[in-house]
Every structure is written in structure tokens, then in C-alpha cells.
Motif scaffolding. Sequence first.
Motif, PDB file in Angstrom:
ATOM      1  N   THR A  86       0.561  -1.472  -0.149  1.00 45.88           N
ATOM      2  CA  THR A  86       0.153  -0.055  -0.202  1.00 45.88           C
ATOM      3  C   THR A  86       1.056   1.233   0.018  1.00 45.88           C
ATOM      4  O   THR A  86       0.529   2.015  -1.061  1.00 45.88           O
ATOM      5  CB  THR A  86      -1.048   0.076   1.547  1.00 45.88           C
ATOM      6  OG1 THR A  86      -2.027  -1.133   1.299  1.00 45.88           O
ATOM      7  CG2 THR A  86      -1.701   1.183   0.497  1.00 45.88           C
ATOM      8  N   ASP A  87       1.597   1.165   0.907  1.00 44.63           N
ATOM      9  CA  ASP A  87       2.664   2.083   0.707  1.00 44.63           C
ATOM     10  C   ASP A  87       3.438   2.259  -0.597  1.00 44.63           C
ATOM     11  O   ASP A  87       3.740   3.631  -1.155  1.00 44.63           O
ATOM     12  CB  ASP A  87       4.001   1.919   1.723  1.00 44.63           C
ATOM     13  CG  ASP A  87       3.225   2.235   3.220  1.00 44.63           C
ATOM     14  OD1 ASP A  87       2.766   2.660   3.620  1.00 44.63           O
ATOM     15  OD2 ASP A  87       3.921   1.872   3.897  1.00 44.63           O
ATOM     16  N   GLN A  88       4.127   1.038  -0.915  1.00 45.41           N
ATOM     17  CA  GLN A  88       4.561   1.647  -2.539  1.00 45.41           C
ATOM     18  C   GLN A  88       3.528   1.953  -3.632  1.00 45.41           C
ATOM     19  O   GLN A  88       3.898   2.894  -4.300  1.00 45.41           O
ATOM     20  CB  GLN A  88       5.777   0.774  -2.966  1.00 45.41           C
ATOM     21  CG  GLN A  88       6.370  -0.036  -2.253  1.00 45.41           C
ATOM     22  CD  GLN A  88       6.844  -1.663  -2.785  1.00 45.41           C
ATOM     23  OE1 GLN A  88       6.145  -1.797  -3.781  1.00 45.41           O
ATOM     24  NE2 GLN A  88       8.515  -1.934  -1.838  1.00 45.41           N
ATOM     25  N   TYR A  89       2.321   1.519  -3.138  1.00 43.70           N
ATOM     26  CA  TYR A  89       1.353   2.041  -4.193  1.00 43.70           C
ATOM     27  C   TYR A  89       0.927   3.624  -4.028  1.00 43.70           C
ATOM     28  O   TYR A  89       1.115   4.324  -5.604  1.00 43.70           O
ATOM     29  CB  TYR A  89       0.359   1.425  -3.930  1.00 43.70           C
ATOM     30  CG  TYR A  89      -1.606   2.141  -4.586  1.00 43.70           C
ATOM     31  CD1 TYR A  89      -1.599   1.551  -6.471  1.00 43.70           C
ATOM     32  CD2 TYR A  89      -2.296   2.702  -3.688  1.00 43.70           C
ATOM     33  CE1 TYR A  89      -2.886   2.752  -6.690  1.00 43.70           C
ATOM     34  CE2 TYR A  89      -3.506   3.346  -4.694  1.00 43.70           C
ATOM     35  CZ  TYR A  89      -2.801   3.246  -6.043  1.00 43.70           C
ATOM     36  OH  TYR A  89      -4.152   3.809  -6.722  1.00 43.70           O
ATOM     37  N   ASN A  90       0.638   4.410  -2.915  1.00 43.67           N
ATOM     38  CA  ASN A  90       0.771   5.472  -2.440  1.00 43.67           C
ATOM     39  C   ASN A  90       2.071   6.157  -3.212  1.00 43.67           C
ATOM     40  O   ASN A  90       1.668   7.185  -3.965  1.00 43.67           O
ATOM     41  CB  ASN A  90       0.481   5.982  -1.113  1.00 43.67           C
ATOM     42  CG  ASN A  90      -0.564   5.193  -0.928  1.00 43.67           C
ATOM     43  OD1 ASN A  90      -2.080   5.146  -1.333  1.00 43.67           O
ATOM     44  ND2 ASN A  90      -1.025   4.600   0.397  1.00 43.67           N
ATOM     45  N   ALA A  91       3.280   6.555  -2.815  1.00 40.90           N
ATOM     46  CA  ALA A  91       4.408   7.295  -3.348  1.00 40.90           C
ATOM     47  C   ALA A  91       4.900   7.038  -4.813  1.00 40.90           C
ATOM     48  O   ALA A  91       4.853   7.817  -5.496  1.00 40.90           O
ATOM     49  CB  ALA A  91       5.320   6.042  -2.635  1.00 40.90           C
ATOM     50  N   ASN A  92       3.997   5.751  -5.333  1.00 40.82           N
ATOM     51  CA  ASN A  92       4.394   6.015  -6.431  1.00 40.82           C
ATOM     52  C   ASN A  92       3.168   5.743  -8.081  1.00 40.82           C
ATOM     53  O   ASN A  92       3.194   6.243  -8.862  1.00 40.82           O
ATOM     54  CB  ASN A  92       5.030   4.437  -7.097  1.00 40.82           C
ATOM     55  CG  ASN A  92       6.604   4.061  -6.793  1.00 40.82           C
ATOM     56  OD1 ASN A  92       7.001   5.308  -6.804  1.00 40.82           O
ATOM     57  ND2 ASN A  92       6.981   3.290  -6.526  1.00 40.82           N
ATOM     58  N   LYS A  93       2.071   5.936  -7.336  1.00 43.72           N
ATOM     59  CA  LYS A  93       0.802   5.711  -8.154  1.00 43.72           C
ATOM     60  C   LYS A  93       0.794   7.653  -9.582  1.00 43.72           C
ATOM     61  O   LYS A  93       0.377   7.250 -10.754  1.00 43.72           O
ATOM     62  CB  LYS A  93      -0.531   5.970  -7.621  1.00 43.72           C
ATOM     63  CG  LYS A  93      -0.637   7.291  -6.747  1.00 43.72           C
ATOM     64  CD  LYS A  93      -1.822   6.856  -5.767  1.00 43.72           C
ATOM     65  CE  LYS A  93      -2.397   8.269  -5.150  1.00 43.72           C
ATOM     66  NZ  LYS A  93      -3.377   7.692  -4.151  1.00 43.72           N
ATOM     67  N   ASP A  94       1.311   8.243  -8.340  1.00 46.26           N
ATOM     68  CA  ASP A  94       1.746   9.985  -8.929  1.00 46.26           C
ATOM     69  C   ASP A  94       2.344   9.772 -10.177  1.00 46.26           C
ATOM     70  O   ASP A  94       2.276   9.849 -11.602  1.00 46.26           O
ATOM     71  CB  ASP A  94       1.631  10.989  -8.109  1.00 46.26           C
ATOM     72  CG  ASP A  94       0.635  11.379  -7.838  1.00 46.26           C
ATOM     73  OD1 ASP A  94      -0.586  10.750  -8.518  1.00 46.26           O
ATOM     74  OD2 ASP A  94       0.613  12.058  -6.537  1.00 46.26           O
ATOM     75  N   LYS A  95       3.230   8.967 -10.570  1.00 47.28           N
ATOM     76  CA  LYS A  95       4.174   8.938 -11.204  1.00 47.28           C
ATOM     77  C   LYS A  95       3.506   7.499 -12.782  1.00 47.28           C
ATOM     78  O   LYS A  95       3.910   8.020 -13.269  1.00 47.28           O
ATOM     79  CB  LYS A  95       5.615   7.753 -10.895  1.00 47.28           C
ATOM     80  CG  LYS A  95       6.449   9.733  -9.557  1.00 47.28           C
ATOM     81  CD  LYS A  95       7.522   8.284  -9.265  1.00 47.28           C
ATOM     82  CE  LYS A  95       8.530   9.069  -7.870  1.00 47.28           C
ATOM     83  NZ  LYS A  95       9.245   8.622  -7.158  1.00 47.28           N
ATOM     84  N   VAL A  96       3.044   7.046 -12.417  1.00 50.43           N
ATOM     85  CA  VAL A  96       2.949   5.504 -13.417  1.00 50.43           C
ATOM     86  C   VAL A  96       1.437   6.563 -13.870  1.00 50.43           C
ATOM     87  O   VAL A  96       1.979   5.915 -14.843  1.00 50.43           O
ATOM     88  CB  VAL A  96       2.220   4.461 -11.731  1.00 50.43           C
ATOM     89  CG1 VAL A  96       1.365   3.695 -13.461  1.00 50.43           C
ATOM     90  CG2 VAL A  96       3.698   3.812 -11.688  1.00 50.43           C
ATOM     91  N   VAL A  97       0.539   7.571 -13.044  1.00 50.37           N
ATOM     92  CA  VAL A  97      -0.366   7.799 -13.944  1.00 50.37           C
ATOM     93  C   VAL A  97       0.187   8.606 -14.970  1.00 50.37           C
ATOM     94  O   VAL A  97       0.203   9.079 -16.267  1.00 50.37           O
ATOM     95  CB  VAL A  97      -1.094   8.916 -12.858  1.00 50.37           C
ATOM     96  CG1 VAL A  97      -1.875   9.531 -13.612  1.00 50.37           C
ATOM     97  CG2 VAL A  97      -1.601   7.665 -12.587  1.00 50.37           C
ATOM     98  N   LYS A  98       1.158   9.938 -14.624  1.00 49.08           N
ATOM     99  CA  LYS A  98       2.195  10.406 -15.831  1.00 49.08           C
ATOM    100  C   LYS A  98       2.690  10.092 -17.099  1.00 49.08           C
ATOM    101  O   LYS A  98       2.781  10.061 -17.323  1.00 49.08           O
ATOM    102  CB  LYS A  98       3.185  11.543 -14.882  1.00 49.08           C
ATOM    103  CG  LYS A  98       3.403  12.209 -15.760  1.00 49.08           C
ATOM    104  CD  LYS A  98       4.153  13.640 -14.656  1.00 49.08           C
ATOM    105  CE  LYS A  98       5.184  14.506 -15.075  1.00 49.08           C
ATOM    106  NZ  LYS A  98       5.436  14.262 -16.463  1.00 49.08           N
ATOM    107  N   LYS A  99       3.460   8.730 -16.249  1.00 53.77           N
ATOM    108  CA  LYS A  99       4.197   8.371 -17.453  1.00 53.77           C
ATOM    109  C   LYS A  99       3.469   7.308 -18.343  1.00 53.77           C
ATOM    110  O   LYS A  99       3.570   7.705 -19.804  1.00 53.77           O
ATOM    111  CB  LYS A  99       4.912   7.053 -17.009  1.00 53.77           C
ATOM    112  CG  LYS A  99       6.133   7.613 -16.236  1.00 53.77           C
ATOM    113  CD  LYS A  99       7.200   5.965 -15.932  1.00 53.77           C
ATOM    114  CE  LYS A  99       8.259   6.314 -15.497  1.00 53.77           C
ATOM    115  NZ  LYS A  99       9.236   5.879 -15.029  1.00 53.77           N
ATOM    116  N   LEU A 100       1.858   6.866 -18.144  1.00 51.36           N
ATOM    117  CA  LEU A 100       0.761   6.697 -18.891  1.00 51.36           C
ATOM    118  C   LEU A 100       0.239   7.803 -19.668  1.00 51.36           C
ATOM    119  O   LEU A 100       0.328   7.598 -21.061  1.00 51.36           O
ATOM    120  CB  LEU A 100      -0.590   6.379 -18.162  1.00 51.36           C
ATOM    121  CG  LEU A 100       0.225   4.326 -17.664  1.00 51.36           C
ATOM    122  CD1 LEU A 100      -0.897   3.385 -16.540  1.00 51.36           C
ATOM    123  CD2 LEU A 100       0.492   3.255 -18.374  1.00 51.36           C
TER     124      LEU A 100
END
Length: 120
Positions: A86-100
Motif C-alpha cells: 500500500t505504501d509503495q502504491y501511494n508513493a508511486n501512483k502519481d508517477k505511473v499515471v504521469k508516465k502513462l
Amino acid sequence: MAAQQSQGIQTLLEAEKEAAKIVQQARQYRVQKLKDARTEATKEIEEYRKAKEAEFKEFEASHAGVIHSTQQSVDKDAEVKLKEITDQYNANKDKVVKKLLDRVVLVQPELHRNLRKVGQ
């Protein structure tokens, strides 16, 4: 002589009746012994079953603590791993959405490599 034969026949009849009584008593004795044996066997089976049930319950009680502590340990590990994910998801979700979005929105138009070779 007839009296003697009559008396002999009477003696034989009495002996036959006595033998029949003895045979009947033996049959009754045998039937009673079988009933007693069945009753005794049933008691022994019941005692054995109770002893084995008590042994199983004791075994189950002695191992219940181990199972409970193992379950708690597994649950604790699962919670820790779930928190990490959950922590990894919260930390990286913005980066993943931006890359997509960058891949979808910012397209660099280029000629296909095979097309360039033909045109050259």
C-alpha cells in the motif's frame, strides 16, 4: 414280563425327558453366555472409544496453542506485506499515471523504419 418291559420303557422315557431338559438348559446357558459376551464386548469398545477420544482431545489441546500462534504470525506477516504494498502504491501512483499519460498524449510522429529504407 410285560410289566418289566413297561417299566423299562417308562425308564427310557424318563431318561429321554431328563436328557431333553439337560439339552434345553445347555442351550439357555449358551444363549446367556453369548449375551454376556456381547455386553462385555460393547462395554470394552465403549471404554476404548472414550479413552481414544480423551487422548485425541488432549493432543488437540496441546497443539492448539501452536496452531494459534502460527496463525497469528502468518496474519502479522500478511499485514506487514500489505502495508508495504500500500505504501509503495501511494508513493508511486502519481508517477505511473504521469508516465502513462505522457506515452498516450505526447506522441512523436516518425516514419516507420522500413519506410525510410525504401524511400532512400
